[in-house]
Design an enzyme around this catalytic site. Sequence first.
Site, PDB file in Angstrom:
ATOM      1  N   ARG A  40      74.857   9.706   6.652  1.00 30.54           N
ATOM      2  CA  ARG A  40      74.941  11.173   6.498  1.00 30.54           C
ATOM      3  C   ARG A  40      75.826  11.747   7.588  1.00 30.54           C
ATOM      4  O   ARG A  40      76.113  11.092   8.583  1.00 30.54           O
ATOM      5  CB  ARG A  40      73.616  11.899   6.699  1.00 30.54           C
ATOM      6  CG  ARG A  40      72.402  11.321   6.368  1.00 30.54           C
ATOM      7  CD  ARG A  40      71.263  12.326   6.390  1.00 30.54           C
ATOM      8  NE  ARG A  40      70.287  12.031   7.425  1.00 30.54           N
ATOM      9  CZ  ARG A  40      69.891  12.902   8.330  1.00 30.54           C
ATOM     10  NH1 ARG A  40      70.399  14.109   8.370  1.00 30.54           N
ATOM     11  NH2 ARG A  40      69.000  12.547   9.225  1.00 30.54           N
ATOM     12  N   ARG A  76      68.599   9.628   1.053  1.00 34.12           N
ATOM     13  CA  ARG A  76      70.010   9.886   1.379  1.00 34.12           C
ATOM     14  C   ARG A  76      70.807   8.582   1.450  1.00 34.12           C
ATOM     15  O   ARG A  76      71.958   8.523   1.028  1.00 34.12           O
ATOM     16  CB  ARG A  76      70.120  10.641   2.712  1.00 34.12           C
ATOM     17  CG  ARG A  76      69.679  12.089   2.622  1.00 34.12           C
ATOM     18  CD  ARG A  76      70.660  12.935   1.811  1.00 34.12           C
ATOM     19  NE  ARG A  76      71.917  13.130   2.484  1.00 34.12           N
ATOM     20  CZ  ARG A  76      72.200  14.158   3.271  1.00 34.12           C
ATOM     21  NH1 ARG A  76      71.316  15.107   3.456  1.00 34.12           N
ATOM     22  NH2 ARG A  76      73.372  14.260   3.851  1.00 34.12           N
ATOM     23  N   TYR A  79      81.041  21.428  17.868  1.00 35.65           N
ATOM     24  CA  TYR A  79      80.051  21.725  16.830  1.00 35.65           C
ATOM     25  C   TYR A  79      80.624  21.430  15.443  1.00 35.65           C
ATOM     26  O   TYR A  79      81.612  22.012  15.037  1.00 35.65           O
ATOM     27  CB  TYR A  79      79.590  23.181  16.947  1.00 35.65           C
ATOM     28  CG  TYR A  79      78.635  23.335  18.103  1.00 35.65           C
ATOM     29  CD1 TYR A  79      77.255  23.299  17.896  1.00 35.65           C
ATOM     30  CD2 TYR A  79      79.103  23.449  19.407  1.00 35.65           C
ATOM     31  CE1 TYR A  79      76.371  23.386  18.960  1.00 35.65           C
ATOM     32  CE2 TYR A  79      78.230  23.543  20.476  1.00 35.65           C
ATOM     33  CZ  TYR A  79      76.867  23.507  20.248  1.00 35.65           C
ATOM     34  OH  TYR A  79      75.995  23.594  21.300  1.00 35.65           O
ATOM     35  N   ILE A  80      79.971  20.482  14.770  1.00 41.26           N
ATOM     36  CA  ILE A  80      80.445  19.989  13.478  1.00 41.26           C
ATOM     37  C   ILE A  80      79.428  20.373  12.397  1.00 41.26           C
ATOM     38  O   ILE A  80      78.215  20.304  12.639  1.00 41.26           O
ATOM     39  CB  ILE A  80      80.609  18.442  13.521  1.00 41.26           C
ATOM     40  CG1 ILE A  80      81.424  18.000  14.756  1.00 41.26           C
ATOM     41  CG2 ILE A  80      81.227  17.923  12.229  1.00 41.26           C
ATOM     42  CD1 ILE A  80      82.832  18.546  14.861  1.00 41.26           C
ATOM     43  N   TYR A  92      69.165  15.650  25.714  1.00 41.23           N
ATOM     44  CA  TYR A  92      70.370  15.325  24.918  1.00 41.23           C
ATOM     45  C   TYR A  92      71.616  15.310  25.807  1.00 41.23           C
ATOM     46  O   TYR A  92      72.452  14.398  25.713  1.00 41.23           O
ATOM     47  CB  TYR A  92      70.494  16.364  23.807  1.00 41.23           C
ATOM     48  CG  TYR A  92      71.611  16.141  22.816  1.00 41.23           C
ATOM     49  CD1 TYR A  92      71.481  15.224  21.772  1.00 41.23           C
ATOM     50  CD2 TYR A  92      72.791  16.890  22.887  1.00 41.23           C
ATOM     51  CE1 TYR A  92      72.499  15.046  20.839  1.00 41.23           C
ATOM     52  CE2 TYR A  92      73.807  16.716  21.955  1.00 41.23           C
ATOM     53  CZ  TYR A  92      73.660  15.794  20.929  1.00 41.23           C
ATOM     54  OH  TYR A  92      74.663  15.626  20.011  1.00 41.23           O
ATOM     55  N   ILE A 111      78.386  13.090  10.232  1.00 38.05           N
ATOM     56  CA  ILE A 111      79.592  12.508  10.822  1.00 38.05           C
ATOM     57  C   ILE A 111      79.695  11.027  10.460  1.00 38.05           C
ATOM     58  O   ILE A 111      80.753  10.531  10.092  1.00 38.05           O
ATOM     59  CB  ILE A 111      79.589  12.700  12.358  1.00 38.05           C
ATOM     60  CG1 ILE A 111      79.744  14.195  12.696  1.00 38.05           C
ATOM     61  CG2 ILE A 111      80.685  11.879  13.017  1.00 38.05           C
ATOM     62  CD1 ILE A 111      79.548  14.526  14.176  1.00 38.05           C
ATOM     63  N   ILE A 135      69.971  11.920  17.719  1.00 40.57           N
ATOM     64  CA  ILE A 135      68.962  12.929  17.360  1.00 40.57           C
ATOM     65  C   ILE A 135      68.914  13.987  18.450  1.00 40.57           C
ATOM     66  O   ILE A 135      69.350  13.747  19.582  1.00 40.57           O
ATOM     67  CB  ILE A 135      67.542  12.311  17.216  1.00 40.57           C
ATOM     68  CG1 ILE A 135      67.131  11.585  18.523  1.00 40.57           C
ATOM     69  CG2 ILE A 135      67.461  11.378  16.020  1.00 40.57           C
ATOM     70  CD1 ILE A 135      65.651  11.245  18.582  1.00 40.57           C
ATOM     71  N   THR A 136      68.373  15.134  18.098  1.00 44.21           N
ATOM     72  CA  THR A 136      68.068  16.152  19.115  1.00 44.21           C
ATOM     73  C   THR A 136      66.571  16.445  19.061  1.00 44.21           C
ATOM     74  O   THR A 136      65.948  16.337  17.992  1.00 44.21           O
ATOM     75  CB  THR A 136      68.822  17.477  18.846  1.00 44.21           C
ATOM     76  OG1 THR A 136      68.615  17.854  17.484  1.00 44.21           O
ATOM     77  CG2 THR A 136      70.314  17.343  19.100  1.00 44.21           C
ATOM     78  N   ASP A 190      65.303  19.507  20.939  1.00 43.64           N
ATOM     79  CA  ASP A 190      65.590  20.557  21.917  1.00 43.64           C
ATOM     80  C   ASP A 190      64.341  21.279  22.410  1.00 43.64           C
ATOM     81  O   ASP A 190      63.449  21.603  21.631  1.00 43.64           O
ATOM     82  CB  ASP A 190      66.541  21.602  21.305  1.00 43.64           C
ATOM     83  CG  ASP A 190      67.907  21.024  20.951  1.00 43.64           C
ATOM     84  OD1 ASP A 190      68.171  19.860  21.304  1.00 43.64           O
ATOM     85  OD2 ASP A 190      68.705  21.757  20.340  1.00 43.64           O
TER      86      ASP A 190
END
Length: 240
Positions: free
Chosen positions: A12, A39, A179-180, A147, A14, A85-86, A88
């Site tokens: 999935r 997925r 940011y993608i 991160y 990038i 992964i994040t 936050d």
Amino acid sequence: MARVAIVTGGTRGIGEAVSVALRDAGYKVAANYAGNEERAREFSQRTGIASYKWDVANYESCLKGVAQVVAELGPVDIVVNNAGITRDATMKRMTRAGWDEVVDVNLGGCFNMCKAVWDSMLERGFGRIVNIGSINGQAGQYGQVNYAAAKSGIHGFTKALAQEGASKGITVNAIAPGYIDTDMVAAVPPQVLEKIVAKIPVGRLGKAAEIARGVLFLSADEAGFVTGSTMSINGGQHMY
Ligand code: NDP
């Protein structure tokens, strides 16, 4: 003979764009994923690229996963350490588990995967390793000490391992995306995202294919003189 590439988190976002770009360039690709079966199945049916499930944070699983890819596709020439992964939270709210999880997947995953292919790359005198860092590992980000530390670590890891591989035909480079537009960024609240986009000189989020283009460049046989570098692909958001 076609070179063999493993893309972690390759089903999935990038990673998907990287898997497809490598396939289109003639590489044999194995796309790894963590657990989103639906997925992965949809990705493999649509692209014809085989997907392989293992947790990059688990060293033994990486060894087994790589062994399976080698048995099915051949020795691994290229590893794209993209799984990430994040979790936050501000320092006040961040748990030790949230720290460990992010460091183990993002940074530990790079070690585990590189270790799993390193001896074979040394023996064959060829390797391309591309580690996906982040603009937030370069510049830091509020609510992301885990991160930012892991991604910053990737940049140090890259430069150190590049020195070990340089005389053996193995290059080790990093890409620091800005940011993608992927599921990871879709998790950012819209009002925060609006402020982020306002700070991107190019005026939009990046596309996964724009990161894949960088990976393709660094993975090429012809890129043997590029090692220990970090390619920033961020729409001009962070320059140094
Ligand atoms: P996504 O959340 O869209 O996809 C993440 C992929 O990584 C999925 O295939 C997922 O598998 C896989 N993955 C997650 N954890 C593991 C694990 N433990 N073992 C194996 N695979 C795992 O992420 P993005 O495409 O947005 O991000 C890709 C990389 O780029 C990450 O390293 C991220 O930190 C970095 N990056 C992203 C930015 C962005 O703006 N999107 C900016 C800067 C860096 P599954 O589908 O099974 O969950």
